[in-house]
Write an enzyme that holds these catalytic residues in place. Sequence first.
Site, PDB file in Angstrom:
ATOM      1  N   VAL A   4     -69.372  -8.681  59.701  1.00 49.90           N
ATOM      2  CA  VAL A   4     -68.041  -9.314  59.599  1.00 49.90           C
ATOM      3  C   VAL A   4     -67.112  -8.662  60.625  1.00 49.90           C
ATOM      4  CG1 VAL A   4     -66.098  -9.866  58.092  1.00 49.90           C
ATOM      5  CG2 VAL A   4     -68.380  -9.608  57.109  1.00 49.90           C
TER       6      VAL A   4
ATOM      7  N   LYS B 182     -68.799 -14.948  56.100  1.00 55.47           N
ATOM      8  CA  LYS B 182     -68.073 -13.685  56.233  1.00 55.47           C
ATOM      9  C   LYS B 182     -67.034 -13.522  55.114  1.00 55.47           C
ATOM     10  CE  LYS B 182     -68.874 -13.440  61.211  1.00 55.47           C
ATOM     11  NZ  LYS B 182     -68.403 -13.938  62.524  1.00 55.47           N
TER      12      LYS B 182
ATOM     13  N   GLY C 279     -69.510 -10.653  70.594  1.00 51.75           N
ATOM     14  CA  GLY C 279     -69.804 -10.142  71.933  1.00 51.75           C
ATOM     15  C   GLY C 279     -70.764  -8.971  71.864  1.00 51.75           C
TER      16      GLY C 279
END
Length: 405
Positions: free
Chosen positions: A127, A200, A298
């Site tokens: 998360v 999440k 990322g």
Amino acid sequence: MIQMAVLGFGTVGGGVVELIDRNQEVIRKTVPQGIHVKYILDLRDFPDSPYNDRVTHDYQDILDDEEITVICETMGGKEPAYTFTKKALERGISVCTSNKELVAAHGPELLQVAKANNCSYLFEASVGGGIPLIRPINACLTQEDITEVFGILNGTTNYILTRMEKNGLSFEEALKEAQQKGYAERNPEADVEGHDACRKIAILSSLISGKTVRYEDIPCEGISRITTADFGYARAMKMAIKLLGVSRKSQDGSLSVRTAPFLVREDHPLHSVQGVFNGVFVHGNMVDDLMFYGRGAGKFPTASAVVSDVMECAKNIGRNISFNWSDEIMTLSDKAEDSYRYFVRVDDSEAAVAAYTFKAANKVSFEGAPDGETAFVTANMTEKEFAEIAKSFKTIKQCIRLLQD
Ligand code: HSE
């Protein structure tokens, strides 16, 4: 040396291996014996990678190696990640993961297996990407009655919404960029339709309730129905459109949880969370409001969160790091009773009656607004009341909830 293995040499797995190499000296300040990636499990070979000699295609190589004490599961998806994780934990090997799908589906069970085998199942990266969030909730906020957690939980959709709003990109162009930058899921539908954010918020809701919040029980809408015109209206109202996961405790202790696009006022801190960044609010009854902010997706931000878990495991070999998350299913409050103000767009033919029935305060417009339609914000009403009224109109083309204080 702590010997470990990485399952899945994709964006995040690749980041984990590289980070451990590049930051080995930094890591040794906390884990003096150092951490070494002995195996990388993947179906593919990587002839151009300096790590190709560590690649194995056989999971048994890893399980049979008694030196391995920690595994990073960065494969994603339920299978074979679930089976591999369970087998490792049953052997007392700790597992650190970025796999929110697996954590949301099997978290409490895997935590139990870890406990029974004196090892840990850690999921900081599941998360909020690189944002430290799970450990603060599990370690620094255990004295709090956390009554609310909500925020921007998906980097891909926030990137898409930002690029569409600020740079006029089409949805497809913005999604392609997010994919090129390694933010999006393999199947970006999980991002765009809100499933990723929903998993999440399910994980966070479970952690604040101590029970299991099933993501299947959470109403979930994505951003695929948001259009350029919506951004025009939002700007005119000094608001931004954000995909949010929202979880609030009611007086009776039940939780109201939802994933949907919301209109967020300019003076709200989430308004300025842009691009791949995530922003998460946590409200504790003593500490009051907290906000967590950082890159939500990322390669290196996510790898950073995974490696922080690896270091926690390295410091706790032979011990279980516990979580307050049981497998008892948490009952969610009736979603029809949630109340909001709604931004609505309707054809001019129905506008006058619709604005009257929805008790609209004022109309919204902007230069270049589509011809033949009227937009307004309704009075505060429950989902049930809204749905009842909406049934009598045939031309409602948009409806977005406003985030309330
Ligand atoms: N696809 C996810 C996102 C990756 O964009 O947030 C991080 O969980």
